[in-house]
Write an enzyme that holds these catalytic residues in place. Structure first.
Site, PDB file in Angstrom:
ATOM      1  CB  VAL A 161       5.139   1.741   7.932  1.00 47.99           C
ATOM      2  CG1 VAL A 161       6.344   1.779   8.695  1.00 47.99           C
ATOM      3  CG2 VAL A 161       4.494   0.086   6.957  1.00 47.99           C
ATOM      4  CB  CYS A 205       2.363  -2.209   1.307  1.00 48.97           C
ATOM      5  SG  CYS A 205       4.069  -1.830   1.276  1.00 48.97           S
ATOM      6  CG  HIS A 225      -6.630   0.997  -0.650  1.00 47.22           C
ATOM      7  ND1 HIS A 225      -4.723   1.428   0.102  1.00 47.22           N
ATOM      8  CD2 HIS A 225      -6.528   2.296  -1.192  1.00 47.22           C
ATOM      9  CE1 HIS A 225      -4.714   3.097  -0.074  1.00 47.22           C
ATOM     10  NE2 HIS A 225      -5.790   3.522  -1.742  1.00 47.22           N
ATOM     11  CG  ASN A 284      -8.044   1.864   3.508  1.00 44.90           C
ATOM     12  OD1 ASN A 284      -6.883   1.412   3.105  1.00 44.90           O
ATOM     13  ND2 ASN A 284      -7.923   2.656   3.229  1.00 44.90           N
ATOM     14  CB  ALA A 302      -4.087   5.366   6.114  1.00 47.42           C
ATOM     15  CD  GLU A 303      -1.877  10.050   4.237  1.00 46.68           C
ATOM     16  OE1 GLU A 303      -1.749  11.248   4.329  1.00 46.68           O
ATOM     17  OE2 GLU A 303      -0.601   9.380   4.106  1.00 46.68           O
TER      18      GLU A 303
END
Length: 592
Positions: free
Chosen positions: A59, A183, A250, A283, A307-308
Site C-alpha cells: 500500500v 491483508c 504468504h 512470500n 515486501a519488507e
C-alpha cells in the site's frame, strides 16, 4: 451449479486437530469456461518470462516509481549488461542486474477506483494512473527500457460485480489482475476484505470466478495460510478450481501480525505448492538474496515475493558476486528521485517520504535531526531539498566509506545469527536488537548494545543493531518466535506484555497493578486507569516509553503545523508574484 463437498480427511501425519475437518461450503460453476481466450497456469507464467523474483503489492509503496527502481535498481554505469529474454509467446522482456522479474501494484480498492474520475478530479486516478499511459506501459519509461511490464494489478473487494467493473477499467494495461485475500490489518476487517474473507469460501470463489470468466487477462490470488494444514490445502485447491492462474502463499496466519508476526511457515507453503497444478509464489522471511535462493529450494515454488526486504533494499535480487552487492543507500535514493522526476505520473508525497525514510534508515537511526529534515521536505517544489539532504548524508557517511576501503565487499551471513554485518552506508534489512537488562524483569537500557554513531562518536560506522560484537540479537528463528511475545497478565486484555515490564502487563494494567501496590483499591485503580488517569504510576520502562511516544507525537504535530504554515506562506508569495502576459511581460489590468 453444484455444491462442492465440504468434508476432508487429512493424509498428513502432522495434521492432528481431528481426523476429519469440515470446511466452509461453496457453490462451484459447472460452466467454468472464460468468455475470452487467454493463457492460464504455466502457459501464462511462461508468457511473462517465468518470473522468479517478485515485488509484492504494498500500500502506497509499490507505486510506479518504486516498481521501476526495483526493475532496474542500479545506474547503467555500474549495473552491468542487461539481458533480453524471449518468452513462450515471442514476447521480448528486458531484465536488469538485481532487478525484479514482475511487480504487483499497491492494493487498489475496487469501489474507490471505480469512483475515481481521472486527472483534474480531486481524487484523481492516483491508485493507477490511466491518464499518462505510463503505468502498465511497455515502452521506455523514465529511461528504463521495457517500462512497467510485466505488472500485475492487485485489488481488494467483497462484491464480485464491483470488482469486475474495476478490473475491466485496467485490464488493457496489465498482465493479470490479483485479488487480495491476505491483508490482516484492521482496515481490512472494517472494510470486509483481505484475509477477513477467508472463512467465506463461497464469496472467495465467486470473486475469483467472476474475473476468470469475464476478464481478458488471467486472475491470480494472494492469501494467508490457516493454522490447519488440511484447511490451507483445501482453500488453495478451491481458489485453483475457481480460476486462479497463479497463487501467492504468504506463510503466516491472519493473526500473525505486529508483535505476533512470527516466522512464515515454508513447509506449509511447500505443501501448497505440491497440492496444486498452477504456479505458486512464496512470500515471507526474505531479508537477503540468500533467503531467496533458499526459499526456492525449500518450498519448490516457482517464484519468491519480497515486501519488507525489497523496501529496505530494492536491489535485493542482486547476486553476491556483483561488485555492488548491497549497494549504497544514497545511490539508491538518488536513483529513486531521478525516476520520480522523470515521470509524468504523480508520485504521492507519502510514498516519496516513506521510501526516503526506509532507504536511509541506517543513518537516520543515528541522527534525529536528519529525520526531522526529511519529514519537513516540501515535495511540491521538486526533489531539490531531498538532494541537498542526500549530499549532507553523503558527507556523514564518508568516513565509514573511507574506512571500508575501495575493495569492500559484504561478508557472508553469520551462521550463528542468520544476519549479515553491514556498514552504515549499505542497503540492509531492518533488524531489531534484543532488549537485554542487568536484572531479570529489570528496566535498564540495552546494556550490551553499542551507542549509535553521532557527531560525538563518529567512529562507529556499523548500522545500529547490526550483528556486530557487543550487540545482542535474537537469532532469526527466536526473534520471530511468537512464543517470545506474551499477552498481558490480565486474562480479559488483548494487549501485549512489555518485555521489560516487571509486572508482565500492558501499560494500562501495569499502572493498575502499581496503583494497587500504592494503596488504591483494584476498583478505584481500574476506573482511574480506564478514564486516562494514573499517568506516571506504571513501571519505569512503560513510563519512559510513554514519554518518548508523547515526545514523538508532539514533534510530529509541530512539524505538521510548521509545514502547513510554510505552504500557506508559499501560496501567498505565489499569489503576489506579477502575472505574465502572452508576450512574456507583466500582464496589464485588462489581461489579468
Amino acid at each position: 451449479m453444484t455444491i462442492e463437498p465440504v468434508a476432508s480427511t487429512s493424509s498428513f501425519p502432522q495434521q492432528i486437530e481431528q481426523d476429519e475437518e469440515v470446511f466452509p461450503k461453496y457453490t462451484i460453476n459447472d460452466n467454468n469456461v472464460p468468455n475470452h481466450p487467454k493463457l492460464g497456469g504455466y502457459d501464462f507464467y511462461r508468457s511473462i518470462g517465468s518470473p522468479k523474483y517478485v515485488v509484492a503489492p504494498m500500500v502506497d509503496q509499490s507505486e510506479l516509481a518504486w516498481r521501476l527502481l526495483s526493475k532496474a535498481p542500479l545506474p547503467p554505469s555500474i549495473a552491468g549488461p542487461s539481458t533480453t529474454i524471449t518468452t513462450s509467446t515471442g514476447r521480448k522482456l528486458i531484465r536488469y542486474p538485481g532487478g525484479t522479474h514482475v511487480s504487483y501494484t499497491p492494493m487498489i480498492h475496487a469501489k474507490v477506483f471505480i469512483d475515481a474520475k481521472g486527472e483534474g478530479n480531486k481524487r484523481g486516478d492516483g491508485q493507477f494512473n490511466l491518464t499518462y499511459e505510463e503505468e502498465g506501459g511497455e515502452g521506455t519509461i523514465a529511461v528504463i527500457e521495457g517500462g512497467d511490464r510485466p505488472v500485475i494489478a492487485q485489488f481488494c473487494a467483497n462484491d464480485p460485480e464491483v470488482l469486475l467493473a474495476a478490473a475491466q477499467k485496467i485490464e488493457h494495461r496489465v498482465d493479470a489482475v490479483d485479488i487480495n485475500f491476505g491483508c490482516p490489518q484492521g482496515i481490512a476487517k472494517r472494510g470486509h476484505y483481505g484475509s477477513f474473507l477467508q472463512d467465506e469460501w463461497d464469496l472467495v470463489y465467486k470473486l475469483i470466478n467472476t474475473l476468470h470468466i469475464n476478464l481478458k487477462v488471467p486472475v491470480t490470488a494472494k492469501f494467508r495460510i490457516f493454522p490447519s494444514l488440511s484447511k490451507t490445502l483445501a482453500y488453495a485447491k478451491m481458489m485453483e478450481s475457481a480460476g486462479a492462474q497463479i497463487l501467492t502463499c504468504h506463510g503466516r496466519t491472519r493473526d500473525m501480525k505486529g508483535q505476533f508476526t512470527g516466522l512464515a511457515d515454508w513447509q506449509m507453503i511447500k505443501k501448497v505448492k505440491e497440492h496444486v497444478n498452477i504456479p505458486v509464489f512464496a512470500n515471507g522471511n526474505i531479508l537477503y538474496y540468500e533467503d531467496v535462493e533458499r526459499c526456492l529450494e525449500v518450498t519448490g515454488c516457482d517464484g519468491v515475493m519480497s515486501a519488507e526486504g525489497n523496501l529496505s533494499n530494492p536491489a535485493i535480487w542482486l547476486a553476491p558476486s556483483h561488485p555492488h552487492f548491497h549497494p549504497s543507500i544514497t545511490m539508491l535514493a538518488h536513483r529513486y528521485l531521478d525516476i520520480v522526476e522523470a515521470l509524468q505520473s504523480h508520485t504521492s508525497r507519502s510514498a516519496i517520504k516513506s521510501h526516503m525514510f526506509r532507504l536511509l534508515k541506517p543513518v537516520l537511526d543515528t541522527n534525529e535531526e536528519l529525520r526531522v529534515k526529511i519529514a519537513q521536505c516540501p515535495v511540491g517544489e521538486g526533489m531539490d531539498k531531498f538532494r541537498e539532504l542526500l549530499k549532507e548524508i553523503e558527507k556523514i557517511l564518508e568516513p565509514a566509506i573511507q574506512e571500508a576501503g575501495p575493495s569492500f565487499h559484504p561478508p557472508p551471513i553469520d551462521p550463528s545469527t542468520g544476519y549479515r554485518s553491514l556498514p552504515i552506508f549499505c542497503a540492509q534489512p531492518q533488524i531489531r536488537a534484543k532488549p537485554v537488562s542487568t536484572e531479570i524483569g529489570g528496566t535498564e537500557e540495552f546494556v550490551t548494545r553499542p551507542s549509535s554513531p553521532s557527531a560525538e562518536s563518529p567512529g562507529n560506522s556499523v548500522a545500529p543493531a547490526s550483528s556486530i560484537q557487543g550487540t545482542i540479537l535474537f537469532s532469526r528463528s527466536a526473534r520471530h518466535d511468537v512464543k517470545n511475545t506474551d499477552r498481558c497478565i490480565n486474562e480479559e486484555c488483548t494487549g501485549v506484555a512489555a518485555l521489560r515490564c516487571p509486572t508482565r502487563a500492558c501499560i494500562t494494567h501495569c499502572r493498575i497493578v502499581k496503583a494497587v501496590e500504592s494503596g488504591y483499591t483494584e476498583q478505584e485503580a481500574t476506573k482511574e486507569a480506564l478514564s486516562g488517569g494514573l499517568v506516571g504510576m506504571g513501571c519505569e520502562a512503560h513510563e519512559e516509553k510513554e514519554r518518548a511516544r508523547k515526545e514523538r507525537m508532539d514533534r510530529k504535530r509541530k512539524n505538521k503545523s510548521e509545514a502547513k504554515q510554510r505552504a500557506k506562506q508559499r501560496k501567498i508569495e505565489n499569489e503576489q508574484k506579477p502575472k505574465k502576459g502572452a508576450n512574456g511581460g507583466e500582464a496589464a489590468d485588462g489581461d489579468s
